[in-house]
Design a protein around this motif. Structure first.
Motif, PDB file in Angstrom:
ATOM      1  N   CYS A 220       0.849  -1.193   0.000  1.00 27.10           N
ATOM      2  CA  CYS A 220       0.000   0.000   0.000  1.00 27.10           C
ATOM      3  C   CYS A 220       0.885   1.244   0.000  1.00 27.10           C
ATOM      4  O   CYS A 220       1.824   1.348   0.788  1.00 27.10           O
ATOM      5  CB  CYS A 220      -0.902  -0.018   1.231  1.00 27.10           C
ATOM      6  SG  CYS A 220      -2.006   1.382   1.352  1.00 27.10           S
ATOM      7  N   ARG A 221       0.585   2.181  -0.898  1.00 29.41           N
ATOM      8  CA  ARG A 221       1.320   3.440  -0.953  1.00 29.41           C
ATOM      9  C   ARG A 221       0.324   4.599  -0.928  1.00 29.41           C
ATOM     10  O   ARG A 221      -0.808   4.472  -1.401  1.00 29.41           O
ATOM     11  CB  ARG A 221       2.181   3.513  -2.222  1.00 29.41           C
ATOM     12  CG  ARG A 221       3.246   2.420  -2.288  1.00 29.41           C
ATOM     13  CD  ARG A 221       4.032   2.511  -3.586  1.00 29.41           C
ATOM     14  NE  ARG A 221       4.783   3.761  -3.657  1.00 29.41           N
ATOM     15  CZ  ARG A 221       5.366   4.194  -4.781  1.00 29.41           C
ATOM     16  NH1 ARG A 221       5.235   3.518  -5.904  1.00 29.41           N
ATOM     17  NH2 ARG A 221       6.050   5.329  -4.772  1.00 29.41           N
ATOM     18  N   ILE A 222       0.750   5.735  -0.369  1.00 35.77           N
ATOM     19  CA  ILE A 222      -0.128   6.884  -0.155  1.00 35.77           C
ATOM     20  C   ILE A 222       0.349   8.060  -1.000  1.00 35.77           C
ATOM     21  O   ILE A 222       1.546   8.376  -1.028  1.00 35.77           O
ATOM     22  CB  ILE A 222      -0.139   7.282   1.334  1.00 35.77           C
ATOM     23  CG1 ILE A 222      -0.496   6.082   2.206  1.00 35.77           C
ATOM     24  CG2 ILE A 222      -1.110   8.428   1.569  1.00 35.77           C
ATOM     25  CD1 ILE A 222      -0.258   6.321   3.689  1.00 35.77           C
ATOM     26  N   ALA A 223      -0.581   8.725  -1.666  1.00 36.40           N
ATOM     27  CA  ALA A 223      -0.244   9.908  -2.452  1.00 36.40           C
ATOM     28  C   ALA A 223       0.265  11.024  -1.545  1.00 36.40           C
ATOM     29  O   ALA A 223      -0.212  11.194  -0.415  1.00 36.40           O
ATOM     30  CB  ALA A 223      -1.473  10.388  -3.220  1.00 36.40           C
ATOM     31  N   ALA A 224       1.235  11.776  -2.035  1.00 35.25           N
ATOM     32  CA  ALA A 224       1.815  12.863  -1.238  1.00 35.25           C
ATOM     33  C   ALA A 224       0.781  13.948  -0.957  1.00 35.25           C
ATOM     34  O   ALA A 224       0.797  14.572   0.105  1.00 35.25           O
ATOM     35  CB  ALA A 224       3.014  13.454  -1.969  1.00 35.25           C
TER      36      ALA A 224
END
Length: 236
Positions: A220-224
């Protein structure tokens, strides 16, 4: 790289066009359908300004009023793309918070002072946050009107199920916690959890990512920033 787009139409097709132009393969799986409604409001000229937290709100309002009417009003939008949609709908003056609902609140409070007219919040029936309550607490009068609702898809498309099962989808774009909940609900319904281990879930916020992590050991990655440009940049 193949990217699964889960947002409703017409946004799904717009995102697909952006990604294809960047060289990505895409699959469309809108998990909700937008249904526009006609709420009861005061005459539109009775409002000091209109605020939007999504492009769907702009689309819902602009269905009911001509651009020449909207051009007389000021609009406030949570992000730049929503602001651009408002300008295309006819708003000559539209201020973008370029951030979150908290940023939008601060922008409106700093911009509108001593107005005797209320604000119109063009919202959806299913929404997160309480910007209208926070604006009221700051001394502004706000009318909340629901111009659209979202209806969930009953199942994942067979082509999506096959692609996930075979590991042919590299990334899934998730724009809201509700969308994430719907995706995993339908994945469980289709009994394809075993095919999700290699998928990268790209999330618009930390709240969405926390939900994904709670469903298992998923990447899982989160937008800046909470906007689509930042979300798509995670694909680089």
């Amino acid at each position: 790289m193949t990217v699964l787009i889960t947002r409703p139409e017409p946004g799904a097709t717009q995102t697909a066009s952006r990604l294809r132009a960047l060289g990505f393969d895409v699959m469309l799986e809108p998990l909700f359908r937008i249904v526009f409604e006609t709420p009861t409001t005061r005459p539109i000229d009775d409002y000091a300004a209109v605020l939007f937290t999504s492009r769907n709100g702009v689309d819902g309002l602009s269905r009911l009023y001509a651009p020449s009417t909207l051009s007389r009003l000021t609009a406030f939008a949570v992000g730049d793309r929503t602001a651009e949609t408002a300008r295309q709908a006819g708003f000559d003056t539209c201020h973008s918070a370029s951030g979150t609902a908290h940023d939008l609140h601060d922008l409106i409070v700093s911009s509108i002072k001593d107005s005797e007219k209320p604000l119109l919040y063009a919202a959806g029936r299913d929404r997160t946050g309480d910007i209208e309550q926070r604006l009221k607490a700051s001394g502004l009068e706000v009318d909340l009107a629901e111009f659209y609702r979202t209806e969930p898809s009953p199942a994942l498309a067979p082509a999506t199920i096959t692609a996930l099962t075979q590991g042919r989808i590299d990334s899934v774009l998730l724009y809201s916690r509700r969308t994430a909940e719907q995706f995993f609900r339908l994945a469980e319904q289709a009994d394809i959890y075993d095919g999700l281990g290699s998928v990268n879930f790209l999330c618009l916020s930390e709240t969405i990512c926390d939900y994904v992590k709670g469903k298992g050991h998923f990447s899982c990655r989160i937008a800046a920033n909470p906007d689509e440009t930042s979300l798509l940049s995670l694909l680089d």
